[in-house]
Design a protein around this motif. Structure first.
Motif, PDB file in Angstrom:
ATOM      1  N   LEU A  17       0.986  -0.610  -0.055  1.00 44.35           N
ATOM      2  CA  LEU A  17       0.253  -0.143   0.039  1.00 44.35           C
ATOM      3  C   LEU A  17       0.899   1.458  -0.248  1.00 44.35           C
ATOM      4  CD1 LEU A  17      -2.772  -0.864   2.956  1.00 44.35           C
ATOM      5  CD2 LEU A  17      -3.257  -0.523   0.212  1.00 44.35           C
ATOM      6  N   ILE A  18       1.690   1.139   0.534  1.00 41.61           N
ATOM      7  CA  ILE A  18       2.777   2.326   0.766  1.00 41.61           C
ATOM      8  C   ILE A  18       3.237   2.498  -0.107  1.00 41.61           C
ATOM      9  CG2 ILE A  18       4.793   3.289   1.731  1.00 41.61           C
ATOM     10  CD1 ILE A  18       4.176   2.029   4.577  1.00 41.61           C
ATOM     11  N   ASP A  19       3.742   1.708  -1.262  1.00 40.12           N
ATOM     12  CA  ASP A  19       4.268   1.752  -2.782  1.00 40.12           C
ATOM     13  C   ASP A  19       3.464   2.373  -4.049  1.00 40.12           C
ATOM     14  OD1 ASP A  19       7.335   0.303  -1.114  1.00 40.12           O
ATOM     15  OD2 ASP A  19       6.441  -1.572  -2.815  1.00 40.12           O
ATOM     16  N   ALA A  20       2.511   1.957  -3.498  1.00 40.17           N
ATOM     17  CA  ALA A  20       1.231   1.975  -4.399  1.00 40.17           C
ATOM     18  C   ALA A  20       0.817   3.994  -3.598  1.00 40.17           C
ATOM     19  CB  ALA A  20      -0.392   1.496  -4.322  1.00 40.17           C
ATOM     20  N   GLU A  21       1.132   4.096  -2.571  1.00 43.58           N
ATOM     21  CA  GLU A  21       0.838   5.472  -2.383  1.00 43.58           C
ATOM     22  C   GLU A  21       1.606   6.604  -2.894  1.00 43.58           C
ATOM     23  OE1 GLU A  21      -2.335   7.916  -1.164  1.00 43.58           O
ATOM     24  OE2 GLU A  21      -2.900   5.253  -1.611  1.00 43.58           O
TER      25      GLU A  21
END
Length: 81
Positions: A17-21
């Motif tokens: 999720l962090i990578d996508a954000e």
């Protein structure tokens, strides 16, 4: 051990999720002057929250990587001309 496996799975999910954000935030900052981005990243309001501070650190690393990629691309293009 079941607890450790659940924690590992949650870390993997959070990381994805962090990578996508991070990718979306970097895309939103495209076209903004580097000096303005650095000023934004060094904002005082992020220094007192460890989570936000680490996120800004990740964004800074990702932005530096994108800048380096762009410089390499520009050099390669100028050599091909």
């Amino acid at each position: 051990m079941e607890s450790i496996e659940k924690a590992r799975e949650r870390i993997e999910e959070a990381s994805a999720l962090i990578d996508a954000e991070v990718a979306e935030i970097i895309a939103e900052l495209e076209g903004v002057r580097i000096v303005d981005i650095k000023r934004f990243f060094s904002s005082e309001k992020y220094k007192f929250n460890i989570t936000k501070n680490k996120l800004i650190e990740i964004l800074s690393i990702e932005l530096s990587s994108k800048i380096d990629e762009q410089k390499l691309y520009q050099r390669k293009e100028s050599l091909n001309e």
